[in-house]
Design an enzyme around this catalytic site. Structure first.
Site, PDB file in Angstrom:
ATOM      1  N   GLY A 199       0.812  -1.217   0.000  1.00 52.83           N
ATOM      2  CA  GLY A 199       0.000   0.000   0.000  1.00 52.83           C
ATOM      3  C   GLY A 199       0.842   1.262   0.000  1.00 52.83           C
ATOM      4  O   GLY A 199       0.515   2.246  -0.671  1.00 52.83           O
ATOM      5  N   CYS A 200       1.943   1.231   0.737  1.00 51.79           N
ATOM      6  CA  CYS A 200       2.813   2.408   0.827  1.00 51.79           C
ATOM      7  C   CYS A 200       3.563   2.631  -0.482  1.00 51.79           C
ATOM      8  O   CYS A 200       3.841   3.776  -0.855  1.00 51.79           O
ATOM      9  CB  CYS A 200       3.769   2.257   2.004  1.00 51.79           C
ATOM     10  SG  CYS A 200       2.878   2.094   3.573  1.00 51.79           S
ATOM     11  N   THR A 201       3.852   1.553  -1.186  1.00 50.40           N
ATOM     12  CA  THR A 201       4.494   1.656  -2.494  1.00 50.40           C
ATOM     13  C   THR A 201       3.526   2.292  -3.497  1.00 50.40           C
ATOM     14  O   THR A 201       3.909   3.191  -4.251  1.00 50.40           O
ATOM     15  CB  THR A 201       4.961   0.266  -2.977  1.00 50.40           C
ATOM     16  OG1 THR A 201       5.953  -0.217  -2.054  1.00 50.40           O
ATOM     17  CG2 THR A 201       5.550   0.319  -4.368  1.00 50.40           C
TER      18      THR A 201
END
Length: 148
Positions: free
Chosen positions: A38-40
């Site tokens: 998700g952070c990517t």
């Protein structure tokens, strides 16, 4: 809410000072952990839209509890054009109240609730998003900025 004189270690061997951002709009996005799916997605989306944010006089910074060295690897891997800030002591996390208990694989863990804050040129909060999903979020922030 006004962004206080926030100072955190940043990528590029810098220290981020919120006072240095006066005169520009600022997006501060909190994300749980470097190099996670998700952070990517979120970081990549902010990267892909970065030029449009810049055209609107807006800077972006990402914050998590990871170390600067972890941030450097993540920033390089995604070719991020903005700085990532290390909040290992949770100074900014507490200021913005983004820590919460989450359920991960059946265990309750304390972590960052994915949240984004948009400040005007004087450092005044003009919009916030809490508990966001990473996909499409950067575009939603950009759309809000364009509507101002």
């Amino acid at each position: 809410m006004q962004i206080d004189d926030l100072e955190l270690p940043a990528t590029g061997n810098k220290t981020f000072k919120s006072s240095d951002m006066r005169g520009k709009k600022l997006v501060v996005y909190f994300y749980p952990k470097d190099d996670t799916p998700g952070c990517t997605v979120e970081g990549s989306d902010f990267r892909d839209l970065y030029a449009e944010f810049q055209q609107l006089g807006c800077e972006i910074v990402g914050i998590s509890r990871d170390s600067v060295s972890s941030h450097e690897k993540f920033k390089t891997k995604l070719d991020l054009p903005f700085d990532l800030l290390a909040d290992e002591e949770e100074k900014a996390c507490n200021l913005f109240a983004v820590m919460k208990l989450k359920n991960m694989y059946g265990n309750e863990v304390r972590g960052i609730d994915r949240s984004t804050f948009l400040f005007d040129e004087t450092g005044k909060l003009i919009h916030e998003w809490r508990s966001v999903k990473s996909t499409g979020h950067a575009q939603a922030v950009l759309d809000t900025l364009k509507a101002l």
